[in-house]
Design a protein around this motif. Structure first.
Motif, PDB file in Angstrom:
ATOM      1  N   THR A 296      57.274  83.642  29.012  1.00 61.34           N
ATOM      2  CA  THR A 296      58.274  84.650  29.384  1.00 61.34           C
ATOM      3  C   THR A 296      57.893  85.398  30.656  1.00 61.34           C
ATOM      4  OG1 THR A 296      57.200  86.397  28.087  1.00 61.34           O
ATOM      5  CG2 THR A 296      58.873  85.032  26.963  1.00 61.34           C
ATOM      6  N   GLY A 297      56.605  85.419  31.016  1.00 62.56           N
ATOM      7  CA  GLY A 297      56.144  86.251  32.120  1.00 62.56           C
ATOM      8  C   GLY A 297      56.054  87.719  31.765  1.00 62.56           C
ATOM      9  N   VAL A 298      56.276  88.051  30.490  1.00 63.29           N
ATOM     10  CA  VAL A 298      56.337  89.440  30.019  1.00 63.29           C
ATOM     11  C   VAL A 298      55.012  89.819  29.369  1.00 63.29           C
ATOM     12  CG1 VAL A 298      57.470  91.018  28.406  1.00 63.29           C
ATOM     13  CG2 VAL A 298      58.829  89.359  29.717  1.00 63.29           C
ATOM     14  N   GLY A 299      54.361  90.838  29.901  1.00 61.62           N
ATOM     15  CA  GLY A 299      53.127  91.337  29.297  1.00 61.62           C
ATOM     16  C   GLY A 299      53.426  92.163  28.070  1.00 61.62           C
ATOM     17  N   MET A 300      52.642  91.959  27.035  1.00 60.51           N
ATOM     18  CA  MET A 300      52.852  92.705  25.791  1.00 60.51           C
ATOM     19  C   MET A 300      52.262  94.108  25.880  1.00 60.51           C
ATOM     20  SD  MET A 300      52.364  89.930  22.725  1.00 60.51           S
ATOM     21  CE  MET A 300      51.033  88.954  23.405  1.00 60.51           C
ATOM     22  N   SER A 301      52.898  95.027  25.186  1.00 56.56           N
ATOM     23  CA  SER A 301      52.436  96.414  25.139  1.00 56.56           C
ATOM     24  C   SER A 301      51.064  96.513  24.467  1.00 56.56           C
ATOM     25  CB  SER A 301      53.445  97.259  24.361  1.00 56.56           C
ATOM     26  OG  SER A 301      52.927  98.548  24.098  1.00 56.56           O
ATOM     27  N   GLN A 302      50.333  97.567  24.820  1.00 59.64           N
ATOM     28  CA  GLN A 302      49.080  97.894  24.124  1.00 59.64           C
ATOM     29  C   GLN A 302      49.188  99.225  23.377  1.00 59.64           C
ATOM     30  OE1 GLN A 302      49.303  97.438  27.478  1.00 59.64           O
ATOM     31  NE2 GLN A 302      47.828  95.918  28.173  1.00 59.64           N
ATOM     32  N   ARG A 303      50.403  99.636  23.061  1.00 62.75           N
ATOM     33  CA  ARG A 303      50.622 100.998  22.569  1.00 62.75           C
ATOM     34  C   ARG A 303      50.263 101.181  21.098  1.00 62.75           C
ATOM     35  NH1 ARG A 303      50.384 105.163  25.628  1.00 62.75           N
ATOM     36  NH2 ARG A 303      51.340 103.822  27.197  1.00 62.75           N
ATOM     37  N   LEU A 304      50.026 100.097  20.364  1.00 61.08           N
ATOM     38  CA  LEU A 304      49.684 100.231  18.953  1.00 61.08           C
ATOM     39  C   LEU A 304      48.413 101.058  18.764  1.00 61.08           C
ATOM     40  CD1 LEU A 304      51.121  98.903  16.396  1.00 61.08           C
ATOM     41  CD2 LEU A 304      49.110  97.463  16.272  1.00 61.08           C
ATOM     42  N   GLN A 305      47.549 101.065  19.811  1.00 66.48           N
ATOM     43  CA  GLN A 305      46.286 101.798  19.715  1.00 66.48           C
ATOM     44  C   GLN A 305      46.473 103.308  19.594  1.00 66.48           C
ATOM     45  OE1 GLN A 305      44.025 102.001  23.619  1.00 66.48           O
ATOM     46  NE2 GLN A 305      45.683 100.639  24.222  1.00 66.48           N
ATOM     47  N   SER A 306      47.684 103.797  19.840  1.00 67.35           N
ATOM     48  CA  SER A 306      47.926 105.233  19.723  1.00 67.35           C
ATOM     49  C   SER A 306      48.208 105.664  18.287  1.00 67.35           C
ATOM     50  CB  SER A 306      49.083 105.662  20.631  1.00 67.35           C
ATOM     51  OG  SER A 306      48.697 105.569  21.986  1.00 67.35           O
ATOM     52  N   PHE A 307      48.313 104.721  17.361  1.00 65.16           N
ATOM     53  CA  PHE A 307      48.335 105.054  15.935  1.00 65.16           C
ATOM     54  C   PHE A 307      46.922 105.419  15.468  1.00 65.16           C
ATOM     55  CE2 PHE A 307      52.196 102.256  15.567  1.00 65.16           C
ATOM     56  CZ  PHE A 307      53.024 103.157  14.909  1.00 65.16           C
ATOM     57  N   VAL A 308      46.837 106.027  14.294  1.00 63.86           N
ATOM     58  CA  VAL A 308      45.566 106.200  13.596  1.00 63.86           C
ATOM     59  C   VAL A 308      45.625 105.402  12.298  1.00 63.86           C
ATOM     60  CG1 VAL A 308      45.207 108.478  14.611  1.00 63.86           C
ATOM     61  CG2 VAL A 308      46.277 108.300  12.353  1.00 63.86           C
ATOM     62  N   LEU A 309      44.459 105.165  11.725  1.00 66.06           N
ATOM     63  CA  LEU A 309      44.373 104.414  10.468  1.00 66.06           C
ATOM     64  C   LEU A 309      44.003 105.303   9.293  1.00 66.06           C
ATOM     65  CD1 LEU A 309      42.446 101.227  11.687  1.00 66.06           C
ATOM     66  CD2 LEU A 309      44.910 101.695  11.743  1.00 66.06           C
ATOM     67  N   ASP A 310      43.687 106.554   9.581  1.00 62.98           N
ATOM     68  CA  ASP A 310      43.198 107.467   8.547  1.00 62.98           C
ATOM     69  C   ASP A 310      43.984 108.770   8.601  1.00 62.98           C
ATOM     70  OD1 ASP A 310      41.740 109.092   6.828  1.00 62.98           O
ATOM     71  OD2 ASP A 310      39.803 108.306   7.487  1.00 62.98           O
ATOM     72  N   SER A 311      44.567 109.144   7.477  1.00 65.73           N
ATOM     73  CA  SER A 311      45.358 110.387   7.427  1.00 65.73           C
ATOM     74  C   SER A 311      44.494 111.611   7.649  1.00 65.73           C
ATOM     75  CB  SER A 311      46.097 110.503   6.094  1.00 65.73           C
ATOM     76  OG  SER A 311      45.171 110.511   5.013  1.00 65.73           O
ATOM     77  N   LEU A 312      43.171 111.479   7.550  1.00 60.73           N
ATOM     78  CA  LEU A 312      42.294 112.611   7.826  1.00 60.73           C
ATOM     79  C   LEU A 312      42.421 113.054   9.283  1.00 60.73           C
ATOM     80  CD1 LEU A 312      40.146 114.414   6.490  1.00 60.73           C
ATOM     81  CD2 LEU A 312      38.417 112.803   7.302  1.00 60.73           C
ATOM     82  N   ILE A 313      42.700 112.113  10.180  1.00 60.65           N
ATOM     83  CA  ILE A 313      42.926 112.464  11.583  1.00 60.65           C
ATOM     84  C   ILE A 313      44.352 112.973  11.768  1.00 60.65           C
ATOM     85  CG2 ILE A 313      42.964 111.591  13.949  1.00 60.65           C
ATOM     86  CD1 ILE A 313      40.901 109.516  13.076  1.00 60.65           C
ATOM     87  N   SER A 314      45.318 112.252  11.207  1.00 56.82           N
ATOM     88  CA  SER A 314      46.717 112.690  11.266  1.00 56.82           C
ATOM     89  C   SER A 314      47.527 111.951  10.210  1.00 56.82           C
ATOM     90  CB  SER A 314      47.328 112.429  12.634  1.00 56.82           C
ATOM     91  OG  SER A 314      48.740 112.643  12.596  1.00 56.82           O
TER      92      SER A 314
END
Length: 640
Positions: A475-493
């Motif tokens: 496609t020539g389309v670069g995929m987003s890297q935005r998933l890293q802005s989630f957290v995995l632990d509710s203790l953080i948010s």
């Protein structure tokens, strides 16, 4: 002898020492870039060629939405720290409705993207790079949606400059060198290697600055979208429906087939259903009033409300009397930002999911006054924690116990000493030992600003799919890297834990301000967690210190590192707050630096600390436009 100044704070005065207020002569300073003036239209963005793309559309009779979409397309094609697979966040002033409209074109977590999935792979946060870092692409859909609903031109007209670039454009040094720096990672992704490493096997495998850079696969993808639009027009469809036919081909047709195939081949999670079910959202922006000026931001799926919270806190202080970038001014702004970011880090998240951000309480003036009252005028608070906004919206906080546990995670030691150089400084090759942390703090994107004589105004902070990018198939389309802005632990948010279909809480945050119901300022900046720090100070430069946009955009900013990073690193220690860590401009007077050190700050110095900010100011008196584009980066504007 030290002088003192009184700061009015909700019915009482605080006496703060003003240590020989040696401040920059902010309002009279000369600028490195000339101010931009226009009568009919203005186009500003992160690359000169992309600003030219906007000017071309204006010259063909397009409005500010048309021009903004052309600039967005061009910046994605030029990989201006983003690509076509990223996300788009926009504020649009509609002159006929006389209101600000918010566009949410952020992708969502794909099927299978759960906290347990990433924890099983040893992550404390989702990964920074590669297919597993991707949310669904939002920019193609956001562009089509904005153009169809509020533009006047066809998609074919608006994409023409970007398609010419995809056929081949002289690549700039910043992008070419970024490819070279990231080539080892790029080599692990076959479709990225095919596009970027034009001299594979040679000592320099990336393109050289000035070399014609061709993107055949991307050109084919954009051509398919245009073909869908033109076929719909031939079938008698309206302009709007024809543009959305191009949208459908990307998200539901053969483009999506190849995108999903290429993503899965490389280990990604995105499915055809994820693409087909995603859609951009038009929503009401959030807004507060600061000294008679209505300031607008996107909702709590961005960090934008943090700037509104900081402004509400700062209403309780007489900032102008402190003096621009005096020690007490810097201290007060730093503390207000820390309080707002502490709330951001815990409470912000996708409002379409439960739990919902207590935004009414967070933006309450009474809550802001309570937070302001906690500021010690003599020293930094190294352990700023989230407050409790729930009583200010007549409810009870369900997370009190969690907040008490969370406080133990906060690092309250001053860290990160060193000669800090911002990402876009000309001496960026001389990054200090702690450069990885600082790169995460400042990880960039671009910004787009446009305005026209009819009254349309657009402010966009797009991002995602930055270099080194993993391209989805052919496609020539670069995929987003935005998933890293989630957290995995509710203790953080507990508000921002990853779930399929959910949008991460992002740093991307365009801004707009109205005065007396009319456009006053439109402004945005690239960067990560520094965005609303820079934009807050730019706004105060204009409102409190009477600067025009170019001096305000170039003026020295401060940055706080006393917050949880939103990008980069897969371990808790990678992202923890760095208490008292403060970036100052090298021009800061020595006595100001020494006073801040005595107040508990660890000082870092940078050559350019101004963003880069792009802005448009609306001169109501003369009926003209003023443009500002920071001297920190390649951002550029054109006006007429």
């Amino acid at each position: 002898m030290f002088k003192s100044s009184s700061i009015y704070k909700k019915g009482k005065f605080l006496c703060i020492p003003l240590f020989a207020l040696a401040t920059f002569s902010a309002t009279a300073q000369q600028t490195q870039k000339p101010p931009l003036h226009g009568k009919h239209w203005m186009a500003i963005t992160g690359k000169p060629l992309a600003a030219t793309a906007g000017s071309q559309i204006f010259q063909k009779g397009g409005n500010a939405v048309d021009a903004a979409c052309a600039m967005l397309a061009a910046t994605c094609t030029m990989w201006d720290v983003l690509s076509w697979g990223g996300e788009t966040q926009a504020l649009i002033y509609h002159p006929k409705l006389k209101k600000v409209i918010a566009i949410n074109a952020l992708g969502v977590a794909p099927t299978g993207a759960t906290a347990d999935f990433f924890k099983s792979k040893g992550y404390n946060f989702p990964p920074e790079f590669g297919p597993l870092a991707a949310v669904t692409p939002g920019t193609p859909g956001g562009l089509c949606f904005m153009l169809a609903k509020y533009g006047t031109k066809s998609l074919k007209e608006v994409l023409q400059p970007a398609m010419q670039m995809a056929e081949g454009y002289p690549i700039d040094a910043q992008t070419a060198n970024s490819i070279e720096r990231g080539k080892e990672r790029i080599k692990t992704w076959p479709y990225s290697k095919k596009v970027f490493l034009t001299h594979e096997g040679e000592e320099r495998e990336a393109p050289e600055a000035g070399e014609i850079f061709v993107q055949r696969d991307l050109l084919e993808t954009l051509s398919k979208m245009i073909s869908a639009e033109q076929e719909a027009l031939k079938a008698g469809k309206s302009r709007e429906d024809a543009i959305m036919a191009a949208y459908d081909r990307f998200y539901k047709g053969d483009i999506s087939d190849e995108f999903v195939r290429g993503s899965k081949e490389q280990g990604g999670l995105i499915t055809k259903e994820d693409l087909a079910n995603w859609k951009p959202i038009e929503e009401e922006p959030l807004q507060i009033n600061y000294k008679g000026i209505d300031v607008y931001k996107l909702q709590s799926w961005t960090q934008g409300p943090a700037m509104l919270q900081a402004l509400n806190i700062l209403k309780n202080f007489d900032l102008k009397s402190l003096g621009y970038n005096s020690a007490p001014y810097i201290h007060t702004v730093y503390q207000a930002m820390n309080l707002a970011f502490a709330d951001r880090d815990f409470y912000y998240g996708d409002p379409a999911f439960q739990p919902q951000t207590p935004i009414k309480g967070l933006l309450s003036d009474d809550y802001a006054a309570q937070r302001a009252a906690t500021i010690d005028p003599t020293k930094n608070n190294p352990s700023t924690q989230p407050g409790d906004p729930y009583p200010f919206q007549n409810s009870k906080n369900p997370y009190i116990d969690l907040l008490q546990q969370r406080a133990k995670l906060t690092d309250t030691t001053a860290q990160g000493e060193g000669d800090f150089v911002p990402k876009h400084d000309v001496t960026a090759s001389l990054l200090p030992v702690d450069s990885l942390y600082n790169d995460r703090l400042l990880r960039g994107t671009t910004s787009v600003e446009a305005a026209d004589a009819e009254g349309w105004v657009v402010s966009i902070t797009p991002s995602g799919g930055w270099l080194p990018a993993c391209i989805a198939g052919n496609t020539g389309v670069g995929m987003s890297q935005r998933l890293q802005s989630f957290v995995l632990d509710s203790l953080i948010s507990p508000f921002n834990v990853v779930e399929p279909g959910k949008r991460p809480r992002v740093t991307l945050t365009p801004a707009m301000a109205l005065k007396d119901g009319k456009p006053f300022l439109s402004f945005a900046v690239q960067g990560g967690d520094t965005q609303d720090q820079n934009l807050l100070q730019f706004f105060l430069n204009v409102v409190e210190f009477d600067m025009k946009p170019q001096p305000a955009a170039e003026a020295a900013n401060i940055n706080s590192n006393q917050l949880w990073l939103s990008l980069g690193g897969t371990k808790i220690d990678d992202r923890k707050p760095r208490a008292g860590s403060l970036l100052l401009d090298r021009r800061t007077p020595k006595d100001v630096v020494e006073q801040l050190e005595r107040m508990g700050y660890t000082i870092q110095l940078g050559n350019r600390t101004s963003g880069p900010i792009n802005a448009i100011y609306f001169d109501e008196k003369h009926g003209t436009l003023w443009g500002g584009s920071s001297n920190n980066g390649e951002d550029y504007g054109i006006a007429w």
